[in-house]
Design a protein around this motif. Structure first.
Motif, PDB file in Angstrom:
ATOM      1  N   UNK A  50       4.312  -4.684  -0.443  1.00  0.00           N
ATOM      2  CA  UNK A  50       3.167  -4.839   0.440  1.00  0.00           C
ATOM      3  C   UNK A  50       3.137  -3.794   1.545  1.00  0.00           C
ATOM      4  N   UNK A  51       1.939  -3.520   2.045  1.00  0.00           N
ATOM      5  CA  UNK A  51       1.795  -2.565   3.147  1.00  0.00           C
ATOM      6  C   UNK A  51       0.559  -2.885   3.951  1.00  0.00           C
ATOM      7  N   UNK A  52       0.585  -2.491   5.230  1.00  0.00           N
ATOM      8  CA  UNK A  52      -0.551  -2.737   6.120  1.00  0.00           C
ATOM      9  C   UNK A  52      -0.445  -1.837   7.340  1.00  0.00           C
ATOM     10  N   UNK A  53      -1.587  -1.392   7.819  1.00  0.00           N
ATOM     11  CA  UNK A  53      -1.641  -0.620   9.055  1.00  0.00           C
ATOM     12  C   UNK A  53      -1.754  -1.561  10.250  1.00  0.00           C
ATOM     13  N   UNK A  54      -1.226  -1.116  11.375  1.00  0.00           N
ATOM     14  CA  UNK A  54      -1.477  -1.804  12.630  1.00  0.00           C
ATOM     15  C   UNK A  54      -2.949  -1.623  12.986  1.00  0.00           C
ATOM     16  N   UNK A  55      -3.431  -2.379  13.956  1.00  0.00           N
ATOM     17  CA  UNK A  55      -4.854  -2.337  14.304  1.00  0.00           C
ATOM     18  C   UNK A  55      -5.306  -0.943  14.722  1.00  0.00           C
ATOM     19  N   UNK A  69       6.742  -9.675   0.333  1.00  0.00           N
ATOM     20  CA  UNK A  69       5.730  -9.238  -0.626  1.00  0.00           C
ATOM     21  C   UNK A  69       4.523  -8.763   0.170  1.00  0.00           C
ATOM     22  N   UNK A  70       3.361  -9.383  -0.007  1.00  0.00           N
ATOM     23  CA  UNK A  70       2.193  -8.956   0.758  1.00  0.00           C
ATOM     24  C   UNK A  70       2.184  -9.537   2.160  1.00  0.00           C
ATOM     25  N   UNK A  71       1.438  -8.891   3.074  1.00  0.00           N
ATOM     26  CA  UNK A  71       1.362  -9.387   4.448  1.00  0.00           C
ATOM     27  C   UNK A  71       0.116  -8.866   5.146  1.00  0.00           C
ATOM     28  N   UNK A  72      -0.232  -9.518   6.281  1.00  0.00           N
ATOM     29  CA  UNK A  72      -1.369  -9.123   7.103  1.00  0.00           C
ATOM     30  C   UNK A  72      -1.013  -9.292   8.570  1.00  0.00           C
ATOM     31  N   UNK A  73      -1.711  -8.559   9.414  1.00  0.00           N
ATOM     32  CA  UNK A  73      -1.526  -8.664  10.858  1.00  0.00           C
ATOM     33  C   UNK A  73      -2.687  -9.414  11.493  1.00  0.00           C
ATOM     34  N   UNK A  95       5.353 -17.415  -2.071  1.00  0.00           N
ATOM     35  CA  UNK A  95       4.108 -16.731  -1.702  1.00  0.00           C
ATOM     36  C   UNK A  95       4.208 -15.254  -2.054  1.00  0.00           C
ATOM     37  N   UNK A  96       3.200 -14.768  -2.783  1.00  0.00           N
ATOM     38  CA  UNK A  96       3.151 -13.356  -3.145  1.00  0.00           C
ATOM     39  C   UNK A  96       2.321 -12.553  -2.153  1.00  0.00           C
ATOM     40  N   UNK A  97       1.199 -13.113  -1.715  1.00  0.00           N
ATOM     41  CA  UNK A  97       0.316 -12.337  -0.862  1.00  0.00           C
ATOM     42  C   UNK A  97      -0.612 -13.269  -0.099  1.00  0.00           C
TER      43      UNK A  97
END
Length: 302
Positions: free
Chosen positions: A178-183, A231-235, A268-270
């Motif tokens: 999983x990957x995500x950018x900061x705001x 795995x997956x994630x969100x901010x 949990x996957x995502x």
């Protein structure tokens, strides 16, 4: 028994005691890649081994097949024009679904060699597409097609849809996930789920600084996930990171401290934030899609 666990008192402020953990749909083999369409009030997610994508309607609760076959799709997101961007294990590529339903291939090779099996994807505000490429879709025929890696490694990539250029931005992962950018997009968080196939391999999330030129620098471990693997994630808007893990969703504050968990019956996957106010957490967990309203809002997404 409560469905959440406040490890730090601060976590309680994000939970709404009168709200329950809802089961929205079951019967999947490995639910992944939920993406919310605010303009249509529906959610699309992948069911990887069943080689399909499903569509859940928020207003009616009805579920239908969105795409079959899906190329053993995994992670999904939307670009700044609202178009669906999908990682396809089976086809070993990242694609974009155009408004008329046609599919455009954004990335399927690097240096003339086929990708392994793109896993998760995010789109930066400049239009570049960033994705991870572990081998899960080529290890067996269960969630892709068994094959040898042509690249010989598992990397993080940046793709420029305007030029077609696909470039490696990180090459020191065991199994990037999983990957995500900061705001503000000054940081990129990337999971390493290497422990899925080796007990002593990484099971943490790293964070990098993102330069104006699109390079990653100053990589360091942000948080370690246990039990299970990240795995997956969100901010959310407070800078907390909500991460899929072995026993549910783990919530880390902006410093990487675990402050609480949402406990689920399955791994949990995502996950993704959705709903008109982005305060409903949709959780893809093995055979089921769950949801719970929280007192937090996911960062603005297309």
């Amino acid at each position: 028994m409560s469905y959440f666990e406040a490890i730090d008192p601060r976590f309680s402020q994000y939970m709404i005691p009168v709200c329950s953990l809802e089961t929205l749909h079951t019967g999947m083999r490995w639910a992944e890649g939920p993406v919310y369409f605010a303009d249509g009030r529906y959610l699309v997610l992948s069911d990887i081994p069943n080689n399909r994508m499903l569509r859940w309607e928020e207003e009616t609760g009805q579920v239908s097949v969105f795409r079959y076959p899906s190329g053993f799709s995994n992670g999904n997101t939307r670009d700044r024009q609202g178009r669906l961007v999908t990682c396809e294990h089976g086809n070993r590529r990242v694609t974009r679904t155009e408004p008329d339903g046609t599919i455009t291939v954004l990335a399927d090779r690097v240096g003339g060699k086929r990708l392994n099996s793109p896993n998760d994807v995010v789109v930066k505000s400049d239009g570049t597409v960033w994705f991870t490429d572990p081998p899960y879709g080529i290890l067996t025929d269960y969630e892709g097609h068994k094959a040898e890696s042509e690249i010989g490694g598992c990397h993080v990539y940046r793709c420029d849809p305007q030029t077609g250029e696909v470039a490696v931005v990180a090459d020191d992962f065991v199994k990037p996930n999983g990957l995500a950018f900061s705001a503000d997009e000054r940081q990129l968080f990337v999971a390493d789920s290497g422990r899925s196939h080796a007990p002593d391999a990484p099971h943490h999330i790293r964070v990098f600084d993102v330069t104006n030129g699109g390079r990653l620098t100053n990589g360091r471990v942000f948080a370690t996930i246990d039990p299970g693997i990240p795995d997956g994630f969100r901010l959310d808007e407070d800078g907390n990171l909500w991460v899929g893990a072995g026993d549910g969703v783990h919530c880390f504050d902006a410093t990487g401290k675990l402050i609480g968990k949402i406990l689920t019956p399955e791994t949990v996957a995502n996950l993704t934030f959705g709903g008109p106010k982005r305060n409903r957490l949709f959780i893809a967990a093995t055979s089921a899609l769950y949801a719970v309203y929280v007192n937090a809002r996911g960062i603005q997404a297309p």
